[in-house]
Design a protein around this motif. Sequence first.
Motif, mmCIF file in Angstrom:
data_model
loop_
_atom_site.group_PDB
_atom_site.id
_atom_site.type_symbol
_atom_site.label_atom_id
_atom_site.label_comp_id
_atom_site.label_asym_id
_atom_site.label_seq_id
_atom_site.Cartn_x
_atom_site.Cartn_y
_atom_site.Cartn_z
ATOM 1 N N VAL A 127 42.285 11.871 -41.779
ATOM 2 C CA VAL A 127 41.894 12.385 -40.467
ATOM 3 C C VAL A 127 41.101 11.293 -39.772
ATOM 4 C CG1 VAL A 127 39.809 13.485 -41.414
ATOM 5 C CG2 VAL A 127 40.745 14.265 -39.232
ATOM 6 N N GLY A 128 41.300 11.147 -38.464
ATOM 7 C CA GLY A 128 40.605 10.087 -37.740
ATOM 8 C C GLY A 128 40.614 10.318 -36.246
ATOM 9 N N GLN A 129 39.790 9.517 -35.560
ATOM 10 C CA GLN A 129 39.646 9.626 -34.111
ATOM 11 C C GLN A 129 39.119 8.303 -33.562
ATOM 12 O OE1 GLN A 129 37.027 12.849 -32.767
ATOM 13 N NE2 GLN A 129 38.533 13.339 -31.192
ATOM 14 N N ALA A 130 39.480 7.993 -32.326
ATOM 15 C CA ALA A 130 39.005 6.784 -31.648
ATOM 16 C C ALA A 130 38.049 7.170 -30.529
ATOM 17 C CB ALA A 130 40.182 5.990 -31.087
ATOM 18 N N TYR A 131 37.039 6.324 -30.307
ATOM 19 C CA TYR A 131 36.043 6.524 -29.251
ATOM 20 C C TYR A 131 36.064 5.298 -28.338
ATOM 21 C CZ TYR A 131 34.455 10.133 -32.463
ATOM 22 O OH TYR A 131 34.401 11.230 -33.289
ATOM 23 N N TYR A 132 35.995 5.547 -27.010
ATOM 24 C CA TYR A 132 36.140 4.480 -26.027
ATOM 25 C C TYR A 132 34.854 4.325 -25.219
ATOM 26 C CZ TYR A 132 40.890 5.870 -27.208
ATOM 27 O OH TYR A 132 42.027 6.226 -27.894
ATOM 28 N N ALA A 133 34.404 3.058 -25.053
ATOM 29 C CA ALA A 133 33.168 2.785 -24.321
ATOM 30 C C ALA A 133 33.384 2.809 -22.818
ATOM 31 C CB ALA A 133 32.598 1.431 -24.748
ATOM 32 N N GLU A 134 34.611 2.657 -22.353
ATOM 33 C CA GLU A 134 34.910 2.682 -20.923
ATOM 34 C C GLU A 134 36.357 3.103 -20.736
ATOM 35 O OE1 GLU A 134 34.029 -1.277 -19.775
ATOM 36 O OE2 GLU A 134 35.872 -2.134 -20.602
ATOM 37 N N GLU A 135 36.707 3.466 -19.493
ATOM 38 C CA GLU A 135 38.075 3.907 -19.240
ATOM 39 C C GLU A 135 39.053 2.755 -19.442
ATOM 40 O OE1 GLU A 135 38.422 5.295 -15.260
ATOM 41 O OE2 GLU A 135 38.394 3.302 -14.379
ATOM 42 N N ARG A 136 40.245 3.090 -19.850
ATOM 43 C CA ARG A 136 41.288 2.095 -20.109
ATOM 44 C C ARG A 136 42.208 2.059 -18.886
ATOM 45 N NH1 ARG A 136 43.540 3.738 -25.850
ATOM 46 N NH2 ARG A 136 43.682 5.757 -24.838
ATOM 47 N N ARG A 137 42.194 0.932 -18.198
ATOM 48 C CA ARG A 137 42.815 0.845 -16.883
ATOM 49 C C ARG A 137 44.281 0.421 -16.915
ATOM 50 N NH1 ARG A 137 38.612 -3.038 -13.999
ATOM 51 N NH2 ARG A 137 40.036 -2.760 -12.221
ATOM 52 N N VAL A 138 44.697 -0.310 -17.911
ATOM 53 C CA VAL A 138 46.096 -0.734 -17.999
ATOM 54 C C VAL A 138 46.944 0.467 -18.424
ATOM 55 C CG1 VAL A 138 47.742 -2.271 -19.117
ATOM 56 C CG2 VAL A 138 45.436 -3.086 -18.594
ATOM 57 N N SER A 139 48.001 0.745 -17.667
ATOM 58 C CA SER A 139 48.857 1.888 -17.957
ATOM 59 C C SER A 139 50.277 1.582 -17.511
ATOM 60 C CB SER A 139 48.333 3.146 -17.251
ATOM 61 O OG SER A 139 48.491 3.023 -15.852
ATOM 62 N N LEU A 140 51.165 2.527 -17.743
ATOM 63 C CA LEU A 140 52.552 2.381 -17.305
ATOM 64 C C LEU A 140 52.791 2.986 -15.932
ATOM 65 C CD1 LEU A 140 54.386 3.266 -20.654
ATOM 66 C CD2 LEU A 140 53.804 1.006 -19.761
ATOM 67 N N ASN A 141 51.828 3.767 -15.432
ATOM 68 C CA ASN A 141 52.019 4.458 -14.154
ATOM 69 C C ASN A 141 50.831 4.270 -13.211
ATOM 70 O OD1 ASN A 141 50.080 5.955 -15.428
ATOM 71 N ND2 ASN A 141 51.308 7.818 -15.620
ATOM 72 N N THR A 142 50.037 3.203 -13.422
ATOM 73 C CA THR A 142 48.866 2.851 -12.591
ATOM 74 C C THR A 142 47.755 3.895 -12.661
ATOM 75 O OG1 THR A 142 49.637 3.884 -10.506
ATOM 76 C CG2 THR A 142 50.380 1.627 -10.981
ATOM 77 N N GLN A 143 47.802 4.822 -13.613
ATOM 78 C CA GLN A 143 46.767 5.837 -13.759
ATOM 79 C C GLN A 143 45.907 5.512 -14.973
ATOM 80 O OE1 GLN A 143 48.194 9.855 -13.870
ATOM 81 N NE2 GLN A 143 46.168 10.746 -14.186
ATOM 82 N N ALA A 144 44.591 5.349 -14.757
ATOM 83 C CA ALA A 144 43.684 4.975 -15.837
ATOM 84 C C ALA A 144 43.463 6.138 -16.794
ATOM 85 C CB ALA A 144 42.350 4.502 -15.264
ATOM 86 N N ASP A 145 43.178 5.811 -18.045
ATOM 87 C CA ASP A 145 42.850 6.803 -19.067
ATOM 88 C C ASP A 145 41.332 6.872 -19.161
ATOM 89 O OD1 ASP A 145 42.467 8.377 -21.271
ATOM 90 O OD2 ASP A 145 43.929 7.342 -22.529
ATOM 91 N N SER A 146 40.753 7.956 -18.681
ATOM 92 C CA SER A 146 39.299 8.088 -18.617
ATOM 93 C C SER A 146 38.715 8.887 -19.778
ATOM 94 C CB SER A 146 38.896 8.747 -17.291
ATOM 95 O OG SER A 146 39.494 10.024 -17.158
ATOM 96 N N ARG A 147 39.509 9.193 -20.786
ATOM 97 C CA ARG A 147 38.997 9.944 -21.926
ATOM 98 C C ARG A 147 37.942 9.133 -22.687
ATOM 99 N NH1 ARG A 147 43.984 11.307 -25.581
ATOM 100 N NH2 ARG A 147 44.346 9.093 -25.143
ATOM 101 N N GLU A 148 36.927 9.821 -23.168
ATOM 102 C CA GLU A 148 35.893 9.169 -23.969
ATOM 103 C C GLU A 148 36.287 9.074 -25.438
ATOM 104 O OE1 GLU A 148 32.239 11.177 -23.326
ATOM 105 O OE2 GLU A 148 32.027 10.482 -21.248
ATOM 106 N N LYS A 149 37.258 9.881 -25.849
ATOM 107 C CA LYS A 149 37.727 9.835 -27.228
ATOM 108 C C LYS A 149 39.182 10.278 -27.272
ATOM 109 C CE LYS A 149 35.779 14.415 -28.233
ATOM 110 N NZ LYS A 149 34.838 15.175 -29.096
ATOM 111 N N SER A 150 39.860 9.881 -28.327
ATOM 112 C CA SER A 150 41.258 10.238 -28.491
ATOM 113 C C SER A 150 41.377 11.655 -29.042
ATOM 114 C CB SER A 150 41.927 9.262 -29.466
ATOM 115 O OG SER A 150 41.468 9.491 -30.788
ATOM 116 N N SER A 151 42.598 12.115 -29.167
ATOM 117 C CA SER A 151 42.837 13.356 -29.886
ATOM 118 C C SER A 151 42.519 13.159 -31.364
ATOM 119 C CB SER A 151 44.293 13.796 -29.716
ATOM 120 O OG SER A 151 44.603 14.026 -28.359
ATOM 121 N N LEU A 152 42.418 14.248 -32.078
ATOM 122 C CA LEU A 152 42.128 14.194 -33.514
ATOM 123 C C LEU A 152 43.449 14.049 -34.269
ATOM 124 C CD1 LEU A 152 39.617 14.461 -35.387
ATOM 125 C CD2 LEU A 152 40.246 16.866 -35.666
ATOM 126 N N MET A 153 43.566 12.976 -35.054
ATOM 127 C CA MET A 153 44.814 12.661 -35.756
ATOM 128 C C MET A 153 44.689 13.024 -37.232
ATOM 129 S SD MET A 153 46.142 11.078 -33.078
ATOM 130 C CE MET A 153 45.653 10.074 -31.682
#
Length: 324
Positions: free
Chosen positions: A191-217
């Motif tokens: 089980v694991g999860q990722a945490y992000y210090a800032e939004e991730r701006r590079v995308s395939l549709n010009t929409q930034a990913d503003s989540r602070e953490k990923s889903s739980l895997m």
Amino acid sequence: YKRLPSISLDRTFESDDSLWQLDWSNNWTRFERDDSIIGNRIRISITGDRLHVAPVISYPMEDSWYFVNPALQLDYTRYELDNNINDQNSIDRSLPLLSIDSGLIFERVASQDRNWLQTLEPRLYLLYVPYEDQTDIPRFDTTLVAENYSSLFVNNRFSGADRVGDSRQLSLGITTRLLDKSNLEFFSASVGQAYYAEERRVSLNTQADSREKSSLMTVINYRPEPSWTIQLSSVYDQLEKESAQTDIALRHHTATQAFNLEYHFRKDQLEQSTLSFVYPVRHNWTAFAKRQHSIKHDKPVQNLIGLAYESCCWGFKLLYEESA
């Protein structure tokens, strides 16, 4: 896109007297595609050449109870294009990708009678990739990497070379395994999860990913017999409080034959079942088939059947396929 052609050259350099390691990947590809007609208008396709060079220098350290692997990758990509947006036909992109992968391995006797051994393996992964605007770069062969437990510990959330994802990321995971008296793994759970210090701006549709953490895997593997494997993996969206992705697989593999039964679910996207097998019919002859069915739309996605012959130094394959 058609690759006309694609040439790759990979090399690994290891030092005899130190732990330093250099992995060097090089690829040059020519991408071609016919123009398309939308309504009464002709849409001219972007085509061109892409050179991708990705040296990675690392210093892996490990022992029976730990591992630490710091790595620095320089990702260089150059495009010579035709018909690109805003006439940006010559593009260079250089980005560093810095990562540190580390973990500990604890173990204990789980059963004296059966000689079972259990491990507990916490893992920590740090990743830093700076942001660079890549909207002028076309998408030839790049998609998002599928979300699963393994994707928490990779340095780029995109496959292909057309996008390098920016990230200041900390990934945490933990795995437990059960080993039998022959030291073979028959059960594991992660089980694991990722945490992000800032939004991730590079995308395939010009929409930034503003989540602070990923889903739980999560992922669970069980091997009741050496040739049988049952796997369950899940992606749980904690914001929506529901499962976003589920995969269940039953697999039987031997040296000569294979059988797979799989179920795949993606929220609002797909629900599919897959049945496939490989079976030797006689000496040097093998039959194989696959049926992939959409439960959501109640129609076949792919039907495939074939026959293959292989000797010591040559072979051929006959294949019939229907795809939706």
